[in-house]
Design a protein around this motif. Structure first.
Motif, short mmCIF file in Angstrom:
data_model
loop_
_atom_site.label_atom_id
_atom_site.label_comp_id
_atom_site.label_asym_id
_atom_site.label_seq_id
_atom_site.Cartn_x
_atom_site.Cartn_y
_atom_site.Cartn_z
N LEU A 289 0.82 -1.21 0.00
CA LEU A 289 0.00 0.00 0.00
C LEU A 289 0.86 1.27 0.00
O LEU A 289 1.98 1.26 0.48
CB LEU A 289 -0.91 0.01 1.23
CG LEU A 289 -1.87 -1.17 1.34
CD1 LEU A 289 -2.59 -1.14 2.69
CD2 LEU A 289 -2.89 -1.17 0.21
N ASP A 290 0.29 2.33 -0.53
CA ASP A 290 0.88 3.66 -0.43
C ASP A 290 0.00 4.51 0.48
O ASP A 290 -1.22 4.29 0.56
CB ASP A 290 0.98 4.33 -1.80
CG ASP A 290 2.16 3.80 -2.62
OD1 ASP A 290 2.53 2.63 -2.41
OD2 ASP A 290 2.68 4.54 -3.45
N LEU A 291 0.61 5.47 1.14
CA LEU A 291 -0.15 6.38 1.99
C LEU A 291 0.24 7.81 1.67
O LEU A 291 1.42 8.12 1.50
CB LEU A 291 0.10 6.10 3.47
CG LEU A 291 -0.66 7.07 4.40
CD1 LEU A 291 -1.41 6.31 5.49
CD2 LEU A 291 0.28 8.10 5.02
N VAL A 292 -0.77 8.67 1.59
CA VAL A 292 -0.55 10.10 1.41
C VAL A 292 -1.27 10.81 2.55
O VAL A 292 -2.48 10.62 2.75
CB VAL A 292 -1.08 10.61 0.06
CG1 VAL A 292 -0.88 12.12 -0.06
CG2 VAL A 292 -0.42 9.89 -1.09
N GLY A 293 -0.53 11.61 3.30
CA GLY A 293 -1.11 12.36 4.39
C GLY A 293 -0.77 13.84 4.29
O GLY A 293 0.27 14.21 3.72
N VAL A 294 -1.62 14.67 4.85
CA VAL A 294 -1.39 16.11 4.87
C VAL A 294 -1.59 16.59 6.30
O VAL A 294 -2.59 16.25 6.95
CB VAL A 294 -2.36 16.85 3.92
CG1 VAL A 294 -2.17 18.36 4.05
CG2 VAL A 294 -2.14 16.41 2.49
N THR A 295 -0.62 17.34 6.82
CA THR A 295 -0.69 17.79 8.20
C THR A 295 -1.39 19.12 8.37
O THR A 295 -1.73 19.49 9.50
CB THR A 295 0.73 17.91 8.80
OG1 THR A 295 1.50 18.82 8.00
CG2 THR A 295 1.42 16.56 8.84
N ARG A 296 -1.64 19.82 7.28
CA ARG A 296 -2.29 21.13 7.42
C ARG A 296 -3.12 21.42 6.18
O ARG A 296 -2.61 21.44 5.06
CB ARG A 296 -1.24 22.23 7.62
CG ARG A 296 -1.83 23.60 7.92
CD ARG A 296 -0.72 24.60 8.21
NE ARG A 296 -1.25 25.92 8.50
CZ ARG A 296 -1.68 26.32 9.69
NH1 ARG A 296 -1.64 25.48 10.70
NH2 ARG A 296 -2.14 27.54 9.88
N LEU A 297 -4.43 21.65 6.38
CA LEU A 297 -5.33 22.00 5.29
C LEU A 297 -5.85 23.42 5.50
O LEU A 297 -7.02 23.63 5.83
CB LEU A 297 -6.51 21.01 5.23
CG LEU A 297 -6.22 19.61 4.69
CD1 LEU A 297 -7.46 18.73 4.81
CD2 LEU A 297 -5.75 19.67 3.25
N SER A 298 -4.98 24.39 5.32
CA SER A 298 -5.37 25.78 5.51
C SER A 298 -6.14 26.28 4.28
O SER A 298 -6.17 25.64 3.24
CB SER A 298 -4.14 26.65 5.72
OG SER A 298 -3.32 26.63 4.55
N SER A 299 -6.73 27.45 4.41
CA SER A 299 -7.47 28.03 3.29
C SER A 299 -6.56 28.32 2.11
O SER A 299 -6.98 28.28 0.96
CB SER A 299 -8.14 29.34 3.75
OG SER A 299 -9.07 29.09 4.78
#
Length: 322
Positions: free
Chosen positions: A243-253
């Protein structure tokens, strides 16, 4: 060859007449048994019974990604038999058909049936890897039944979007590009944790990665949620790896439009990127754990709220006629 055709009679892009024509075409070359689903989970039960009885050499799913997922989970209810992997074939009949397109099948059900018959004549098939999502031992979700997935899973933001789309479709809305975009914007505006992620990524023997606001688990690339436009969130994800994983730590405007543009412009060489992006390739075992219950989706099916999900990448779990 003995075949069970599992038909979703309410699949969004096939009419009763089209399904009848496809059934006759398949019956001309196969010893065909046809079963129509009657409720959620019925496709899983039909496939499981066929696997347990050994009554079909191949199970054909005629429907969307939800029908395919149920059939896969029925075929693998007892786990993969490495000596004799179950066979699956797909005739796309849903609104997105991500799994079928990832296999290179035509999105049109009639054309896909022709391609399937050609593959059967030439005995063309491939072994594919799958993902397995399970309840994490020692947590409140430990008793949640495990479930296989074919192309993606997600905890957090993307699962919230899927849940909103499902709610709109239950109200009679059609699954369109605009519907996904609207619900993504509503999820973004209504998500209090988009700038302070609550998800931790845990891997055996590795330092945890904290503070993910978005986490997507990928088993293949590309995705085709937006019609014919391919999106490579994890460009190197493959049915031939774990599996691959993509994560984002900040979803600002400011960041959200940038990530959306990256997805729309993504390619086999580059997916989501930036200093707040976490990307892992070909990982077999990991856990996503949240401080608070978050939406969880699997193959585009919203499965409610979870606090912890453990993922396993299983190579060569299934044979697909293609």
């Amino acid at each position: 060859m003995r075949a069970l055709l599992v038909v979703n009679p309410v699949a969004t892009t096939t009419s009763a007449r089209t399904r009848e024509v496809l059934t006759h075409a398949l019956a001309s070359d196969l010893k065909l048994e046809v079963a129509a689903t009657e409720s959620r989970g019925h496709a899983r039960d039909l496939a499981r019974e066929a696997a347990e009885r050994g009554s079909a050499d191949v199970v054909i799913a005629l429907g969307g990604d939800g029908t395919v997922n149920e059939v896969v989970n029925g075929l693998l209810a007892g786990g993969p038999d490495t000596g004799d992997l179950p066979r699956l074939a797909v005739v796309p009949g849903g609104s997105t058909n991500v799994f079928a397109r990832a296999l290179g099948l035509p999105n049109d059900a009639v054309e896909a049936t022709g391609a399937l018959l050609d593959a059967l004549h030439s005995q063309s098939e491939r072994a594919v890897g799958l993902g397995l999502a399970s309840g994490t031992p020692g947590t409140a979700d430990a008793v949640v039944p495990r479930r296989w997935f074919t192309f993606c899973a997600g905890l957090g933001f993307d699962a919230g979007v899927v849940g909103r789309v499902e709610s709109e479709r239950e109200r009679g809305k059609r699954s369109t590009h605009a519907l996904y975009v609207r619900q993504a914007m509503r999820q973004f505006l209504g998500d209090p944790r988009r700038t302070d992620g609550a998800i931790s990524l845990l891997r055996p023997g590795r330092t945890p990665i904290e503070g993910l606001a978005l986490s997507m688990v990928c088993n293949t690339a590309p995705w085709t949620f937006l019609g014919n436009r391919p999106m490579y969130a994890a460009p190197h994800a493959s049915f031939d790896t774990a599996l691959d994983l993509v994560g984002v730590t900040r979803l600002s405007s400011a960041a959200m439009p940038r990530y959306a543009a990256q997805l729309l412009r993504s390619s086999r060489e580059r997916g989501l990127h930036g200093k707040h992006v976490v990307a892992l390739h070909d990982v077999s075992d990991f856990t996503l754990q949240s401080q608070v219950p978050l939406p969880f989706q699997l193959d585009g099916d919203h499965l409610g709220l979870r606090t912890s999900v453990t993922f396993t990448g299983v190579r060569r779990a299934l044979r697909v006629i293609v």
